[in-house]
Motif scaffolding. Structure first.
Motif, short mmCIF file in Angstrom:
data_model
loop_
_atom_site.label_atom_id
_atom_site.label_comp_id
_atom_site.label_asym_id
_atom_site.label_seq_id
_atom_site.Cartn_x
_atom_site.Cartn_y
_atom_site.Cartn_z
N VAL A 334 0.86 -1.18 0.00
CA VAL A 334 0.00 0.00 0.00
C VAL A 334 0.90 1.23 0.00
O VAL A 334 1.92 1.28 0.69
CB VAL A 334 -0.95 -0.03 1.21
CG1 VAL A 334 -0.21 -0.01 2.53
CG2 VAL A 334 -1.94 1.12 1.14
N THR A 335 0.56 2.20 -0.83
CA THR A 335 1.46 3.32 -1.08
C THR A 335 0.77 4.66 -0.86
O THR A 335 -0.25 4.94 -1.51
CB THR A 335 2.01 3.26 -2.52
OG1 THR A 335 2.66 2.00 -2.72
CG2 THR A 335 2.99 4.39 -2.77
N PRO A 336 1.28 5.50 0.02
CA PRO A 336 0.68 6.82 0.22
C PRO A 336 1.09 7.81 -0.86
O PRO A 336 2.20 7.73 -1.40
CB PRO A 336 1.23 7.24 1.58
CG PRO A 336 2.57 6.56 1.66
CD PRO A 336 2.42 5.26 0.93
N VAL A 348 -4.08 7.30 1.14
CA VAL A 348 -3.49 5.97 1.05
C VAL A 348 -4.60 4.93 1.00
O VAL A 348 -5.67 5.11 1.59
CB VAL A 348 -2.55 5.69 2.25
CG1 VAL A 348 -3.31 5.60 3.56
CG2 VAL A 348 -1.71 4.43 2.02
N ASN A 411 1.75 8.31 6.98
CA ASN A 411 2.72 7.23 7.16
C ASN A 411 2.29 6.28 8.28
O ASN A 411 2.43 5.06 8.16
CB ASN A 411 4.10 7.80 7.46
CG ASN A 411 4.80 8.31 6.22
OD1 ASN A 411 4.51 7.86 5.11
ND2 ASN A 411 5.71 9.24 6.38
N THR A 414 -0.49 4.25 6.81
CA THR A 414 0.05 3.26 5.87
C THR A 414 0.52 2.02 6.62
O THR A 414 0.28 0.88 6.19
CB THR A 414 1.20 3.87 5.07
OG1 THR A 414 0.72 4.99 4.31
CG2 THR A 414 1.83 2.86 4.11
N GLN A 418 -0.96 -1.65 5.98
CA GLN A 418 -0.08 -2.69 5.44
C GLN A 418 0.07 -3.86 6.41
O GLN A 418 0.09 -5.03 6.00
CB GLN A 418 1.30 -2.09 5.12
CG GLN A 418 2.28 -3.06 4.47
CD GLN A 418 1.86 -3.48 3.07
OE1 GLN A 418 1.25 -2.72 2.34
NE2 GLN A 418 2.16 -4.72 2.71
#
Length: 444
Positions: A334-336, A348, A411, A414, A418
């Motif tokens: 998973v990418t912000p 995200v 963050n 995220t 994740q």
């Protein structure tokens, strides 16, 4: 006779240098080729210098927020001094990157790589051959093909301005336009941002985008929406911008911030059967092109993920292993993504738009956190969030944040997504209080 390599890497940016270093560590012979600055866009003319300039904006905004709450006097941005600070970092990137490669005994060539035949390239006349080739040439700013397009400048130019003009206009409402407009306004310029429809930052939650625009409007940025710019004319009093209707604006500097283009059109890819298009070089789930010995990673590749420096490094690490021993297809974490404006906008995972299409599967919670202690102590003007929770598991699967610390919060979120950390597991942790991290349990 040309020298033969196991792998030739085209592009000396974050993806390419990570690739070459990884291959060298695995005992492969590698050559890396760069046609411009060693280190690539991010440290030379992208995310790193932009963040240096934004740090001064953040400091100014923090002081502004605290007027009447313990601070008196808002500092002014000293643009020449700030630019000197930026150059103190960027001026060393090219030589430092090249020196780092040479210290690892990785062969380098500077020039334009061009496929002459399968496994054979020329680099400004020098012929090199390799068993495999990895293309990591990144992207460049797009220039809209309108009348007077020669007057456009780009983000590269903006990030190296000796002086801030009185009037600055950005054409294109993506993250680059929003971020640079924020910087220009904080530095004292009269700023306009032109966008061709009424939905800038289209990949982000529309309500949070609207809130961001309201904040930036309050700071003095003018949004000119539904303007399809057609012409730039140089006049005695500046650059005159017009559309086919009644829009007219005179400015001193016009930056084209209407997206970026992959650097895939000067490589001779048609000579080696590699397909490419508007979104980059076509690759499969092993980052392999239609030619079995040619791969593409980073911003130049047409992959279903954002074009971000951390993902370029992630792909390089994957492909390094793949070239040593072929394995599973690439699987992305998973990418912000974020917009470094003021306030910041970050997102995200599952978006609110995606969640709305499956209301039985997801619930979306909207939070106004402005009066929460974290934001009260910072005297933040506005702090909003939308959190997407999977109904069956109670796990957070997506989030959008708008605040001056949204980059920090995204963050944390995220990590929760994740690692699939439930509220019960979160509450078993003891984190420092009062901090943004101590707010996480209230977001589920």
């Amino acid at each position: 006779m040309s020298k033969q390599y196991d792998v030739i890497v085209i592009g000396g940016g974050p993806a390419g240098t990570a690739m070459a270093s990884g291959l060298k560590a695995q005992g492969k012979s590698a050559l890396i080729v760069e046609s411009d600055l060693w280190g690539g866009t991010c440290p030379n003319r992208g995310c790193d210098p932009k963040k240096i300039l934004l740090s001064a904006v953040e400091a100014k905004q923090a002081a502004t927020n605290y007027q009447g709450h313990g601070l008196a006097g808002v500092p002014a941005i000293d643009w020449p001094a700030l630019m000197t600070t930026k150059r103190g970092y960027t001026d060393g990137i090219n030589d430092g990157t090249l020196g780092g490669l040479k210290s690892q005994q990785i062969d380098t060539l500077h020039g334009q790589a061009y496929f002459r035949a399968d496994g054979e390239l020329t680099v400004d006349g020098d012929v090199v051959t390799g068993t495999d080739v990895v293309i990591a040439t990144g992207q460049r700013p797009n220039i809209l093909p309108i009348d007077g397009h020669e007057y456009f400048k780009t983000s590269t130019d903006f990030l190296d301005l000796d002086a801030m003009p009185k009037r600055v206009t950005f054409v294109g409402g993506g993250y680059v336009g929003f971020e640079l407009a924020t910087i220009a306004r904080a530095a004292g310029a009269e700023v306009h941002l032109i966008h061709h429809n009424d939905r800038p930052l289209k990949n982000f939650d529309p309500e949070l985008v609207k809130a961001l625009m309201a904040n930036l409007t309050a700071q003095g940025i003018t949004f000119d929406l539904n303007v399809d710019l057609k012409q730039i004319t140089k006049t005695a009093d500046g650059l005159h911008l017009t559309d086919d209707h009644d829009f007219a604006l005179t400015t001193d500097l016009v930056i084209c911030s209407a997206g970026r283009l992959p650097n895939d059109d000067q490589l001779g890819l048609e000579n080696v059967g590699v397909a490419y298009g508007r979104h980059g070089i076509k690759v499969n789930d092993h980052l392999q092109t239609a030619n079995a010995h040619i791969y593409a990673i980073g911003d130049v590749s047409d992959t279903p993920v954002p074009k971000l420096t951390p993902l370029a490094g992630y792909e390089a690490r994957y492909l390094t292993g793949e070239l040593v021993k072929s394995g599973a297809p690439i699987s992305y974490p998973v990418t912000p993504t974020q917009v470094y404006a003021s306030p910041k906008l970050a997102e995200v995972g599952v978006t609110t738009a995606q969640a709305a299409t499956e209301p039985d599967k997801y619930r979306v919670t909207s939070l106004d956190m402005t009066k929460w202690f974290t934001y009260y102590r910072l005297q933040t003007r506005q702090a909003l969030a939308k959190v997407v929770v999977e109904s069956q598991t109670g796990l957070i699967v997506g989030a959008s944040c708008l605040s001056e610390i949204a980059d920090e919060m995204i963050n944390y979120l995220t990590l929760l997504i994740q690692k699939q950390i439930s509220l019960a597991e979160m509450q078993k942790l003891v984190v420092a209080y009062p901090t943004p991290a101590s707010d996480l349990q209230y977001l589920y």
